[in-house]
Scaffold this motif. Structure first.
Motif, PDB file in Angstrom:
ATOM      1  N   PRO A   7      77.835  73.286  34.809  1.00 59.14           N
ATOM      2  CA  PRO A   7      76.599  73.953  34.388  1.00 59.14           C
ATOM      3  C   PRO A   7      76.872  74.791  33.135  1.00 59.14           C
ATOM      4  CG  PRO A   7      77.566  75.143  36.216  1.00 59.14           C
ATOM      5  CD  PRO A   7      78.460  73.952  35.972  1.00 59.14           C
ATOM      6  N   ASN A   9      74.679  77.499  32.429  1.00 53.42           N
ATOM      7  CA  ASN A   9      74.196  78.840  32.731  1.00 53.42           C
ATOM      8  C   ASN A   9      75.143  79.530  33.698  1.00 53.42           C
ATOM      9  OD1 ASN A   9      71.950  78.825  31.045  1.00 53.42           O
ATOM     10  ND2 ASN A   9      70.780  77.647  32.545  1.00 53.42           N
ATOM     11  N   GLY A 115      75.071  78.912  28.113  1.00 54.63           N
ATOM     12  CA  GLY A 115      73.724  78.379  28.340  1.00 54.63           C
ATOM     13  C   GLY A 115      72.633  79.236  27.732  1.00 54.63           C
ATOM     14  N   GLU A 340      69.815  72.825  36.354  1.00 54.91           N
ATOM     15  CA  GLU A 340      69.630  72.817  34.895  1.00 54.91           C
ATOM     16  C   GLU A 340      68.998  71.524  34.405  1.00 54.91           C
ATOM     17  OE1 GLU A 340      73.298  73.789  32.901  1.00 54.91           O
ATOM     18  OE2 GLU A 340      73.402  75.705  33.945  1.00 54.91           O
ATOM     19  N   GLN A 344      61.972  72.738  33.655  1.00 53.97           N
ATOM     20  CA  GLN A 344      61.835  74.150  34.007  1.00 53.97           C
ATOM     21  C   GLN A 344      60.515  74.463  34.695  1.00 53.97           C
ATOM     22  OE1 GLN A 344      63.666  77.121  33.468  1.00 53.97           O
ATOM     23  NE2 GLN A 344      65.439  75.794  33.239  1.00 53.97           N
TER      24      GLN A 344
END
Ligand code: FES
Ligand code: FE2
Length: 353
Positions: A7, A9, A115, A340, A344
């Protein structure tokens, strides 16, 4: 497109505090070239390591005060990545900038967030406080390992390998024979193993400093996506360590955070902390060098494993009982990656509109 290996983030350790100076330090973090440095007041900065003009790595340039000057045609960037000087022209193109990354210094590591900067909450920096705590003496190193960072996580989540890889120091039969408990939450996975009334292996015999049987513990905590802290130690057998009284023993913490550099290489930061004989700097040094020797044994196995994975791309891993911890760790990593990849929705998407 295959699924990403990590990932973005998340906070990732990019350097040990002592590595970062008033100089440009290039690092590959999550397949992103980054240049790190300290400002004149000591605070750290991380910028994309590619000049806006013709992509020459800024790390080949030089620092001027808190700014970086590209070593090719002299474009100058401030610590936010904004270009503040261009040769032979008075106006600066307003789009001239390089990305700057959220950065923090904590528990002796420099952390960066590759991220979405809006999500970079300092409260999410992994807990490595033993590395900088007056009740503990600690030190460690960085190893660059040529393998997928998840292989290192697997290695730490299953310490039965100690019996076979580290037989001369921390391993003995008791580790591979003792049962363990596995549990997990949204962000953490735990493996707890108690080995009661055993002969300690050579490393722990030396730390304990007395003859006799011991109760030995290994309490492994994985924090997604790549931090593993291991509460380790031995105490005089039958004196209640398992019930919470460790006063008749010695306690250490093995701190590990493994930053993906690329899909097949990683920056493995580790430290060993102890809560006994605190003022003895020689012991801190010896422990760091001793543990480094143990980890070199892991490094050889892990790099050989990566080569074998590359040579057998269609082979799936088999999972045994001992793999419970690494299976949970990988599940938690996958959840972060999947989150991710999803389009969103939710509060952050609304805020970004
Ligand atoms: S490539 Fe950096 S100034 Fe030209
Ligand atoms: Fe190991």
């Amino acid at each position: 497109m295959s699924k990403p290996a990590f990932p973005l983030n998340a906070w990732y350790a990019a350097a040990y505090d002592v590595e970062l100076k008033r100089a440009l330090l290039p690092r590959m973090i999550c397949s992103k070239p980054v240049v790190l440095y300290r400002k004149e007041n000591g605070t750290p900065v991380a910028l994309a390591d590619a000049c806006w003009h013709r992509l020459v790595p800024l790390s080949l340039g030089r620092l001027d005060g808190d700014n970086v000057i590209c070593g090719y045609h002299g474009l100058e960037y401030d610590e936010t990545g904004r270009c503040v000087y261009m040769p032979s022209q008075d106006t600066i193109n307003p789009s001239a900038c390089v990305k700057s990354y959220p950065i923090a210094e904590k528990h002796r590591f420099i952390w960066i967030w590759p991220g979405d900067p809006a999500l970079a909450d300092p409260a999410l920096i992994p807990d490595m406080h033993w590395n900088q705590d007056p009740d503990w003496a600690a030190d460690g190193k960085l190893i660059e390992v040529h393998c997928d960072y998840r292989l290192v996580v697997d290695n730490l989540m299953d310490l039965t390998h100690e019996t076979f890889v580290h037989g001369s120091s921390i391993g003995n039969r008791a580790v591979a024979e003792a049962p363990f408990d596995a549990s997990h939450s949204d962000r953490f996975a735990y493996i707890t193993r108690w080995m009661e009334d055993i002969d300690p292996p050579p490393f722990w015999r030396k730390q304990y400093g007395r003859p006799g049987k011991v109760d030995r513990w290994q309490i492994i905590r994985f924090e997604a996506p790549c931090t593993v802290t291991i509460d380790v130690g031995v105490a005089e057998a039958g004196t209640g360590a398992k019930q919470g009284d460790r006063s008749k023993g010695v306690n250490g913490f093995v701190l590990n955070t493994i930053t993906p550099s690329t899909d097949k290489t990683c920056l493995y930061f580790w430290a060993f902390a102890r809560n006994y004989d605190l003022g003895n700097q020689a012991r801190t040094h010896e422990l760091r060098e001793g543990v480094a020797g143990v980890f070199r044994e892991d490094e050889e196995v892990l790099e050989a494993q990566q080569r074998a994975i590359d040579a057998n791309p269609d082979h799936q891993f088999y999972n045994l009982n001992i793999d419970a911890g690494s299976m949970w760790a990988r599940k938690l990593i996958d959840r972060m990656i999947d989150a991710e990849l999803k389009p969103q929705t939710g509060p952050h998407a609304v805020a970004a509109e």
